[in-house]
Each structure stands twice: as structure tokens, then as C-alpha cells.
Design a protein around this motif. Structure first.
Motif, mmCIF file in Angstrom:
data_model
loop_
_atom_site.group_PDB
_atom_site.id
_atom_site.type_symbol
_atom_site.label_atom_id
_atom_site.label_comp_id
_atom_site.label_asym_id
_atom_site.label_seq_id
_atom_site.Cartn_x
_atom_site.Cartn_y
_atom_site.Cartn_z
ATOM 1 N N ILE A 89 -33.277 28.423 -28.611
ATOM 2 C CA ILE A 89 -32.600 28.382 -27.307
ATOM 3 C C ILE A 89 -33.063 27.156 -26.523
ATOM 4 C CG2 ILE A 89 -32.419 29.566 -25.068
ATOM 5 C CD1 ILE A 89 -32.568 32.240 -26.759
ATOM 6 N N HIS A 90 -34.363 26.920 -26.528
ATOM 7 C CA HIS A 90 -34.931 25.796 -25.782
ATOM 8 C C HIS A 90 -34.471 24.442 -26.341
ATOM 9 C CE1 HIS A 90 -37.820 23.858 -23.135
ATOM 10 N NE2 HIS A 90 -38.221 23.134 -24.160
ATOM 11 N N ILE A 91 -34.487 24.306 -27.662
ATOM 12 C CA ILE A 91 -34.138 23.024 -28.287
ATOM 13 C C ILE A 91 -32.645 22.713 -28.101
ATOM 14 C CG2 ILE A 91 -33.593 23.666 -30.703
ATOM 15 C CD1 ILE A 91 -35.604 21.421 -31.522
ATOM 16 N N GLU A 92 -31.814 23.761 -28.100
ATOM 17 C CA GLU A 92 -30.378 23.547 -27.854
ATOM 18 C C GLU A 92 -30.123 23.080 -26.427
ATOM 19 O OE1 GLU A 92 -28.024 26.974 -28.953
ATOM 20 O OE2 GLU A 92 -27.412 25.908 -30.750
ATOM 21 N N GLU A 93 -30.888 23.617 -25.480
ATOM 22 C CA GLU A 93 -30.751 23.174 -24.089
ATOM 23 C C GLU A 93 -31.180 21.728 -23.936
ATOM 24 O OE1 GLU A 93 -33.107 25.971 -21.871
ATOM 25 O OE2 GLU A 93 -31.603 27.569 -22.052
ATOM 26 N N LYS A 94 -32.230 21.345 -24.663
ATOM 27 C CA LYS A 94 -32.765 19.985 -24.562
ATOM 28 C C LYS A 94 -31.876 18.966 -25.278
ATOM 29 C CE LYS A 94 -37.029 17.450 -24.859
ATOM 30 N NZ LYS A 94 -38.454 17.436 -24.942
ATOM 31 N N PHE A 95 -31.235 19.375 -26.371
ATOM 32 C CA PHE A 95 -30.387 18.483 -27.174
ATOM 33 C C PHE A 95 -29.009 19.128 -27.353
ATOM 34 C CE2 PHE A 95 -34.795 17.831 -28.577
ATOM 35 C CZ PHE A 95 -34.945 16.463 -28.359
ATOM 36 N N PRO A 96 -28.193 19.175 -26.301
ATOM 37 C CA PRO A 96 -26.913 19.899 -26.369
ATOM 38 C C PRO A 96 -25.890 19.284 -27.323
ATOM 39 C CG PRO A 96 -27.100 18.711 -24.292
ATOM 40 C CD PRO A 96 -28.421 18.569 -24.977
ATOM 41 N N ASN A 97 -26.056 18.020 -27.709
ATOM 42 C CA ASN A 97 -25.077 17.357 -28.580
ATOM 43 C C ASN A 97 -25.438 17.448 -30.054
ATOM 44 O OD1 ASN A 97 -23.615 16.586 -26.293
ATOM 45 N ND2 ASN A 97 -24.855 14.742 -26.045
ATOM 46 N N LYS A 98 -26.461 18.216 -30.376
ATOM 47 C CA LYS A 98 -26.874 18.347 -31.778
ATOM 48 C C LYS A 98 -26.671 19.789 -32.249
ATOM 49 C CE LYS A 98 -30.381 14.655 -31.467
ATOM 50 N NZ LYS A 98 -29.378 13.661 -31.303
ATOM 51 N N GLN A 99 -26.394 19.928 -33.536
ATOM 52 C CA GLN A 99 -26.234 21.252 -34.142
ATOM 53 C C GLN A 99 -27.501 21.540 -34.946
ATOM 54 O OE1 GLN A 99 -22.920 21.535 -36.856
ATOM 55 N NE2 GLN A 99 -23.526 23.567 -37.561
ATOM 56 N N PHE A 100 -28.138 22.665 -34.665
ATOM 57 C CA PHE A 100 -29.396 22.995 -35.325
ATOM 58 C C PHE A 100 -29.238 24.123 -36.333
ATOM 59 C CE2 PHE A 100 -30.683 20.936 -31.380
ATOM 60 C CZ PHE A 100 -31.594 20.008 -31.863
ATOM 61 N N CYS A 101 -29.994 24.020 -37.416
ATOM 62 C CA CYS A 101 -30.031 25.015 -38.485
ATOM 63 C C CYS A 101 -31.498 25.279 -38.805
ATOM 64 C CB CYS A 101 -29.360 24.480 -39.743
ATOM 65 S SG CYS A 101 -27.745 23.770 -39.456
ATOM 66 N N LEU A 102 -31.760 26.346 -39.523
ATOM 67 C CA LEU A 102 -33.127 26.677 -39.925
ATOM 68 C C LEU A 102 -33.320 26.401 -41.407
ATOM 69 C CD1 LEU A 102 -33.841 30.113 -38.223
ATOM 70 C CD2 LEU A 102 -34.609 27.864 -37.520
ATOM 71 N N ILE A 103 -34.493 25.898 -41.742
ATOM 72 C CA ILE A 103 -34.896 25.728 -43.134
ATOM 73 C C ILE A 103 -36.038 26.706 -43.372
ATOM 74 C CG2 ILE A 103 -35.981 24.160 -44.792
ATOM 75 C CD1 ILE A 103 -34.592 21.851 -43.236
ATOM 76 N N MET A 104 -35.931 27.485 -44.437
ATOM 77 C CA MET A 104 -37.004 28.437 -44.741
ATOM 78 C C MET A 104 -37.086 28.684 -46.236
ATOM 79 S SD MET A 104 -35.489 32.207 -43.720
ATOM 80 C CE MET A 104 -35.239 31.834 -42.010
ATOM 81 N N GLY A 105 -38.254 29.127 -46.662
ATOM 82 C CA GLY A 105 -38.444 29.511 -48.046
ATOM 83 C C GLY A 105 -37.916 30.904 -48.289
#
Length: 193
Positions: A89-105
Motif C-alpha cells: 500500500i505504501h509503495i503504491e502511494e509513493k510510486f503511483p505510475n508503477k505496477q508492483f508484483c511480488l516475487i517469492m519462493g
């Protein structure tokens, strides 16, 4: 821009992390991978952890020659313990023009149903899952989920715990760390006692 967030304490970052991140950024639709250096995982104790500043410095050294790999200290400023949903939530507010995904094992996917607000994460974010040799089964609801993408990255059986223990035992594990990272850790006498 589509960015994969690779969370971890990175205590220290090693070639396994680098291989997985580089593979995913080169062989998927992600434009970048950001190593999210976390100060405290809800599932880990802080016992032998280097300071936030040092782990971030080591991660920065590791990625300095890779334009598609970045680091972020975004979790350093958030309340602890850090929960992925809060960071997203925080990172989306800080970088609204980027699409974020998660990387996990795969090991993390097996326990994903225990994560805080995992349903919201799965509803709003894609998961890029790399193979890990681990015990247990992946919950059926995650196996063929449209937001879960299995990435056929190499299986790298190196852990930060192994690296720390080997350094303490005065083993030469320089090939298991990026060269500039090994030099820095050695010069700073990290993990030796």
C-alpha cells in the motif's frame, strides 16, 4: 513499468538471490526487480542480523552493475514488524505510475495463507513464484490461480544462514557472493564472530 518486489532480510545478499532476480527480470514480463531490504520479518528473530544500514549497503553494492536490479529501504520507515500488505500500500502511494508484483519462493507460497491479508494481496497483485526444495504442499487454491505465475528459475540451494556460518568457520565462500560484496564483507569483518 512493471516491478517485481523481492522481499528479504538479505543478511547477506548472495549469488542465489542475484541469480533468481536476474533470471526473473530477463525471462518474464517484469521491467525491474527491486530487493526490498526488510528490517524485521514477522517470521524471523533479529539475532545475528547486521544493521539495516549495512545490509542495504551490501545489497546496493551487489546491484550496482545491473540496470534492471534495484534496492529499496522503503520498509525501514514503516512500523515494525513489517507486513507485506502494508508495504505494498505504501509503495503504491509513493510510486503511483508503477505496477508492483511480488516475487517469492515456493516455500513462501506454501505458507501464503498465513500472511496478513493474503486474500487482498492475491486479489490486487501478481505473484511470481520461483522453485525451492522444501517440505509441504502448496494449497490447491494457489496452484492454478490466474495471479500466480510459476517461473522456472534455477534452484539455488544457498542460504544467508549458510553464508554467515561458513564465514564464521573461516571457509572460503567468496564464489557464493558477488565479488564486490565478498570484498566489502571481508574488509568490514562482518559475520566473523
Amino acid at each position: 513499468m512493471k516491478i517485481g518486489l523481492f522481499f528479504g532480510t538479505f543478511n547477506p545478499i548472495h549469488v542465489g538471490h542475484m541469480i533468481i532476480a536476474n533470471y526473473i527480470v530477463e525471462f518474464s514480463d517484469l521491467d525491474q526487480v527491486w530487493f526490498v531490504v526488510t528490517p524485521q520479518s514477522p517470521f524471523k528473530q533479529k539475532t545475528s542480523m547486521l544493521s539495516n544500514h549495512h545490509r542495504l549497503a551490501i545489497a546496493n553494492i551487489a546491484v550496482e552493475n545491473y540496470s534492471k536490479l534495484k534496492t529499496t529501504d522503503i520498509e525501514f520507515k514503516l512500523p515494525q514488524p513489517n507486513y507485506t500488505i502494508n508495504t505494498l500500500i505504501h509503495i503504491e502511494e509513493k510510486f503511483p505510475n508503477k505496477q508492483f508484483c511480488l516475487i517469492m519462493g515456493e516455500d513462501n507460497l506454501k505458507g501464503f495463507h498465513k500472511w496478513k491479508n493474503y486474500e487482498i494481496i492475491l486479489k490486487n497483485y501478481e505473484l511470481y513464484v520461483y522453485p525451492r526444495i522444501s517440505e509441504g504442499e502448496i494449497k490447491h487454491k494457489f496452484l492454478n490461480h490466474s495471479k500466480v505465475h510459476k517461473v522456472n528459475a534455477p534452484i539455488v540451494q544457498i542460504s544467508s544462514t549458510f553464508i554467515r556460518k561458513a564465514i564464521q568457520e573461516k571457509k572460503d565462500i567468496s564464489t557464493m557472493l558477488p565479488q564486490n560484496v565478498w570484498k566489502y564483507i571481508d574488509e568490514m569483518n562482518f559475520y566473523k564472530s
